[in-house]
Design a protein around this motif. Structure first.
Motif, mmCIF file in Angstrom:
data_model
loop_
_atom_site.group_PDB
_atom_site.id
_atom_site.type_symbol
_atom_site.label_atom_id
_atom_site.label_comp_id
_atom_site.label_asym_id
_atom_site.label_seq_id
_atom_site.Cartn_x
_atom_site.Cartn_y
_atom_site.Cartn_z
ATOM 1 N N ALA A 136 45.782 102.186 42.670
ATOM 2 C CA ALA A 136 44.868 101.879 41.560
ATOM 3 C C ALA A 136 43.975 101.938 40.679
ATOM 4 N N GLY A 137 43.594 103.230 41.385
ATOM 5 C CA GLY A 137 42.462 103.661 41.039
ATOM 6 C C GLY A 137 43.097 105.479 40.369
ATOM 7 N N LEU A 138 44.083 105.658 40.618
ATOM 8 C CA LEU A 138 44.595 106.686 39.917
ATOM 9 C C LEU A 138 44.622 106.018 38.282
ATOM 10 N N GLN A 139 44.718 107.346 37.501
ATOM 11 C CA GLN A 139 44.806 107.317 35.849
ATOM 12 C C GLN A 139 45.114 108.137 35.379
ATOM 13 N N VAL A 140 45.554 109.493 36.804
ATOM 14 C CA VAL A 140 46.073 110.127 35.790
ATOM 15 C C VAL A 140 47.350 110.490 35.928
ATOM 16 N N PRO A 141 48.264 111.417 35.346
ATOM 17 C CA PRO A 141 49.870 112.152 35.897
ATOM 18 C C PRO A 141 49.776 111.954 37.685
ATOM 19 N N LEU A 142 51.613 111.120 37.382
ATOM 20 C CA LEU A 142 51.704 112.027 39.203
ATOM 21 C C LEU A 142 53.243 112.097 39.296
ATOM 22 N N LEU A 143 52.941 113.541 40.073
ATOM 23 C CA LEU A 143 55.043 113.185 40.259
ATOM 24 C C LEU A 143 54.781 113.514 41.922
ATOM 25 N N LEU A 144 56.138 112.755 42.347
ATOM 26 C CA LEU A 144 56.617 112.885 43.509
ATOM 27 C C LEU A 144 57.827 113.718 43.910
ATOM 28 N N LEU A 145 57.132 114.535 44.526
ATOM 29 C CA LEU A 145 58.631 116.139 44.882
ATOM 30 C C LEU A 145 58.830 115.336 46.464
ATOM 31 N N TRP A 146 60.334 115.167 46.616
ATOM 32 C CA TRP A 146 60.495 114.648 48.160
ATOM 33 C C TRP A 146 61.598 115.354 48.046
ATOM 34 N N GLY A 147 61.139 115.856 49.283
ATOM 35 C CA GLY A 147 62.251 116.438 50.433
ATOM 36 C C GLY A 147 63.049 115.431 51.134
ATOM 37 N N LEU A 148 64.265 115.337 50.719
ATOM 38 C CA LEU A 148 65.240 113.435 50.367
ATOM 39 C C LEU A 148 65.699 113.571 52.539
ATOM 40 N N LYS A 149 65.468 115.298 53.413
ATOM 41 C CA LYS A 149 65.848 114.877 54.684
ATOM 42 C C LYS A 149 64.602 114.536 55.408
ATOM 43 N N ASP A 150 63.565 114.543 54.818
ATOM 44 C CA ASP A 150 62.292 114.271 55.473
ATOM 45 C C ASP A 150 62.706 113.383 56.370
ATOM 46 N N PRO A 151 62.488 113.710 58.354
ATOM 47 C CA PRO A 151 62.854 112.425 59.119
ATOM 48 C C PRO A 151 62.001 111.598 59.283
ATOM 49 N N TRP A 152 60.799 112.091 59.012
ATOM 50 C CA TRP A 152 59.145 110.998 58.843
ATOM 51 C C TRP A 152 59.212 110.815 57.792
ATOM 52 N N ILE A 153 58.494 111.216 56.974
ATOM 53 C CA ILE A 153 57.978 110.783 55.849
ATOM 54 C C ILE A 153 58.984 110.412 54.758
ATOM 55 N N THR A 154 59.649 109.737 54.609
ATOM 56 C CA THR A 154 61.580 109.321 54.290
ATOM 57 C C THR A 154 61.517 109.353 53.104
ATOM 58 N N PRO A 155 62.980 109.007 51.824
ATOM 59 C CA PRO A 155 62.408 108.975 50.325
ATOM 60 C C PRO A 155 61.806 107.536 49.941
ATOM 61 N N SER A 156 62.220 106.331 50.957
ATOM 62 C CA SER A 156 61.746 105.525 51.198
ATOM 63 C C SER A 156 60.079 104.816 50.529
ATOM 64 N N ARG A 157 59.487 106.270 51.546
ATOM 65 C CA ARG A 157 58.631 105.932 51.017
ATOM 66 C C ARG A 157 57.990 106.003 49.287
ATOM 67 N N ALA A 158 58.824 107.419 48.830
ATOM 68 C CA ALA A 158 58.108 107.997 47.415
ATOM 69 C C ALA A 158 58.530 106.303 46.470
ATOM 70 N N ASP A 159 59.934 105.754 46.770
ATOM 71 C CA ASP A 159 60.278 104.292 46.077
ATOM 72 C C ASP A 159 59.049 103.025 46.463
ATOM 73 N N ALA A 160 58.134 103.063 47.714
ATOM 74 C CA ALA A 160 57.001 102.361 47.639
ATOM 75 C C ALA A 160 55.487 102.722 46.329
ATOM 76 N N VAL A 161 55.847 104.243 46.662
ATOM 77 C CA VAL A 161 55.024 104.289 45.454
ATOM 78 C C VAL A 161 54.912 104.578 44.192
ATOM 79 N N ARG A 162 56.572 105.178 43.541
ATOM 80 C CA ARG A 162 57.000 103.864 42.390
ATOM 81 C C ARG A 162 57.261 103.165 41.846
ATOM 82 N N SER A 163 57.047 102.080 42.881
ATOM 83 C CA SER A 163 57.237 100.602 42.707
ATOM 84 C C SER A 163 55.689 99.814 42.065
ATOM 85 N N LEU A 164 54.399 100.951 43.149
ATOM 86 C CA LEU A 164 53.066 100.836 42.056
ATOM 87 C C LEU A 164 52.445 100.985 41.620
ATOM 88 N N TYR A 165 52.341 102.578 41.247
ATOM 89 C CA TYR A 165 52.916 103.367 40.038
ATOM 90 C C TYR A 165 54.328 103.775 39.623
#
Length: 371
Positions: free
Chosen positions: A305-334
């Protein structure tokens, strides 16, 4: 960087894990949450731009990829708030600055495959967060990464800008962080837009708002201080024994293998860079402090909510813990965030799939507006 998820579950209840500053990545951190080695007093660098820095040397791995040659002594050290902080640098001084922030339990060396390539076009800095790598194991409160936000901000002002010379007096950096380093980068970018021009999250960690959880009362219950003291004492004992097992080289390699797709990347130098700092006598106490919060978490929702700069989400899709669904959650917010998914990478895409990660980072960096 990596650790026993099962141990984390035994130590904390599900609710406490969800409320922790970095709930998913704490499992990861239990392998090496305190990989912070004692810095050599002979290598403590001042903030003077005229002071020479230790040069990085490169080597070629068995797959023909160039990387930083491992140095057990580290590279440069900066005195910050009475603590020695480790950092490395490469690239032309007249190039735009990029600052790399490692993940839980790792170090500046974890960017070994990225520094050589990125530094062809950028002035690249890699920093060891306080409590990790070659940086000092400071006995401070690590709740919500506040120490790291202050450390990164001061590093930009006191080291990066002077290092760049006259042209760097008002320079802003592009921050790239993996795992916990992603959370620290996001928090810094949100808090200091005067210092940060863009943020890249590589499988970034951090808690999200939990709509199912009742709001915390403004005034804590009368028994909470005593309860927290008891819980803290029990946690300290449990985490001590968990740390003793987690820092063993065989266990570190086992968990690295779990979250890496490329087993070739899990080599002796990487394991040693994690094991060596964790042998410090104070390591277990820092391990406890990093995993014990003293305030409610600052969520990714609030930081975005406080971020005002360009954001890149570079995601390893086979991460067993921080899964791609978290990137989806970030994209929904930003919604303006860029996304690149790497199908053959796990939790640490920059080290697991370095060629593809470097290409994605350079493509993104090249599109950024001038600082």
């Amino acid at each position: 960087m990596l650790a026993q998820r099962a141990t984390n579950v035994r130590v904390q209840s599900r609710a406490r894990c969800n409320a922790a500053v970095l709930p998913k990545v704490q499992s990861l951190g239990r392998v090496v949450a305190t990989a912070a080695g004692a810095a050599s007093t002979e290598q403590v660098a001042s903030t003077s731009a005229s002071l020479p820095v230790k040069e990085l040397h490169y080597e070629t791995d068995k797959n023909g990829l160039q990387r930083v040659k491992y140095d057990k002594e580290g590279w440069n050290f900066w005195q910050w708030q009475g603590h020695k902080v480790h950092w490395a640098v490469a690239g032309p001084k007249d190039a735009p600055p990029v600052l790399l922030i490692h993940g839980y339990g790792a170090s500046a060396y974890h960017w070994r495959y990225n520094i050589p390539e990125l530094s062809k076009k950028y002035r690249v800095y890699a920093l060891c967060l306080l409590g990790f790598g070659w940086s000092q194991k400071a006995l401070v409160d690590y709740t919500n990464g506040r120490q790291w936000v202050a450390q990164i901000s001061d590093f930009i002002e006191q080291v990066v800008r002077p290092d760049l010379g006259a042209s760097g007096a008002a320079a802003k950096v592009a921050l790239a962080g993996n795992s916990l380093g992603g959370y620290a980068s996001l928090a810094t970018g949100s808090a200091r837009p005067d210092l940060v021009r863009a943020v890249a999250l590589l499988n970034g960690a951090g808690p999200f708002d939990d709509p199912t959880k009742p709001p915390r009362p403004e005034e804590p219950a009368w028994y909470e201080p005593a309860l927290n003291a008891v819980v803290g004492a029990v946690k300290r004992v449990v985490l001590f024994f968990a740390f003793m097992r987690a820092k063993q080289p065989a266990r570190i390699k086992e968990v690295l293998d779990l979250v890496y797709v490329s087993k070739d990347s899990v080599d002796g130098d990487l394991v040693d860079s994690i094991v060596r700092p964790a042998l410090d006598p104070a390591a277990s106490e820092v391990f406890y402090r990093i995993n014990h919060r003293t305030q409610p978490p600052v969520t990714v929702n609030k930081l975005l909510a406080g971020l005002q700069v360009p954001l890149l989400l570079l995601w390893g899709l086979k991460d067993p813990w921080i899964t791609p669904s978290r990137a989806d959650a970030v994209r929904s917010l930003y919604p303006s965030a860029s996304f690149v998914g790497l199908s053959n990478a796990g939790h640490c895409p920059h080290d697991d799939s370095p060629k593809e990660s470097n290409e994605a980072l350079l493509n993104w960096l090249d599109t950024l507006p001038a600082a």
